[in-house]
Enzyme design. Structure first.
Site, PDB file in Angstrom:
ATOM      1  N   TYR A  56       0.732  -1.136  -0.048  1.00 36.25           N
ATOM      2  CA  TYR A  56       0.080   0.100  -0.018  1.00 36.25           C
ATOM      3  C   TYR A  56       0.887   1.365  -0.154  1.00 36.25           C
ATOM      4  O   TYR A  56       2.003   1.163   0.603  1.00 36.25           O
ATOM      5  CB  TYR A  56      -0.840  -0.060   1.308  1.00 36.25           C
ATOM      6  CG  TYR A  56      -1.995  -1.018   1.169  1.00 36.25           C
ATOM      7  CD1 TYR A  56      -2.390  -1.770   0.151  1.00 36.25           C
ATOM      8  CD2 TYR A  56      -2.415  -1.320   2.375  1.00 36.25           C
ATOM      9  CE1 TYR A  56      -3.296  -2.310   0.094  1.00 36.25           C
ATOM     10  CE2 TYR A  56      -3.812  -2.207   2.519  1.00 36.25           C
ATOM     11  CZ  TYR A  56      -3.968  -2.896   1.502  1.00 36.25           C
ATOM     12  OH  TYR A  56      -4.809  -3.889   1.402  1.00 36.25           O
ATOM     13  N   ALA A  57       0.600   2.473  -0.777  1.00 36.04           N
ATOM     14  CA  ALA A  57      -0.943   2.682  -0.910  1.00 36.04           C
ATOM     15  C   ALA A  57      -1.331   2.053  -2.348  1.00 36.04           C
ATOM     16  O   ALA A  57      -0.523   1.659  -3.051  1.00 36.04           O
ATOM     17  CB  ALA A  57      -0.795   4.022  -1.416  1.00 36.04           C
TER      18      ALA A  57
END
Length: 227
Positions: A56-57
């Site tokens: 992530y992101a």
């Protein structure tokens, strides 16, 4: 601070509220000050179960890889004592697919890669232990992220589930991980993880979050059950 009813994750000793805060937008749509405000508000309202991942992101980009974990780690560092109030979950990516910045784009998930990913996540999160460490998606050939049906032409050699569980067992024994889980896994895969863990005295998966929206009942083994 609001107190919410707690449930137990599988057979682990983790007690969490029924609401978990996902953080995949931290580092892309959500900047660091806003992410910290969201985390503060969640904890204030009793949502102390936080989920993130090394990739992530999202959308996945080289520039934001690991940003979610780093933001959470900075939040812990800026608020002494908060880490002990949080049940922290993160994930090791399966085959990196087109993300060559994740372990050089490895097409497998070996025990060494699991150990390396865990250590890197611990550094970004600024913590000594991950409460729930999950495999983000299988390393073997399964229909997911678009395809609905199994295609044997995509079969290849992969690290066994047994070897992966042994790597997780080492992390648990070292005190780096408290419980393990799966994500985007098939019913067959979950059954094999449980069977091997029980047969060999290895950590038993505590969780398996899967997408199952009411508008599209597509089960994880690739059979379309849309309604």
């Amino acid at each position: 601070m609001t107190t919410l009813p707690l449930v137990t994750l599988g057979r682990s000793d983790l007690r969490v509220p029924k609401i978990c805060l996902g953080t995949m937008t931290f580092g892309e749509q959500v900047d660091e000050p806003t992410s910290h405000a969201i985390l503060d508000r969640a904890l204030e309202r009793g949502v102390n179960f936080i989920d993130t991942a090394e990739m992530y992101a999202v959308p996945v980009r080289r520039e934001t890889s690991g940003a979610s974990e780093r933001m959470i780690g900075n939040w812990f560092a800026a608020r002494p004592g908060v880490r002990s109030k949080v049940v922290l979950a993160t994930k090791v990516a399966g085959p990196a697919r087109n993300a060559d910045w994740i372990r050089g784009g490895s097409s497998n998930l070996t025990p060494d890669e699991i150990r390396l990913a865990c250590d890197d996540s611990l550094k970004r999160l600024r913590t000594d232990v991950i409460d729930l460490y999950q495999i983000h998606w299988p390393n073997r050939n399964v229909p997911m992220f678009g395809p609905l049906y199994f295609d044997p032409k995509n079969d290849r050699e992969y690290t066994s589930i047994h070897a992966q569980l042994e790597a997780f067992a080492g992390l648990v024994k070292a005190g780096k991980v408290r419980a393990i889980g799966l994500s985007n896994e098939t019913p067959w895969g979950l059954a094999v993880f449980v069977r091997i863990a029980d047969a060999h005295g290895l950590p038993r998966v505590a969780t398996v979050p899967n997408p199952y929206p009411p508008v599209n009942r597509v089960v994880a083994n690739g059979l379309d059950e849309a309604t």
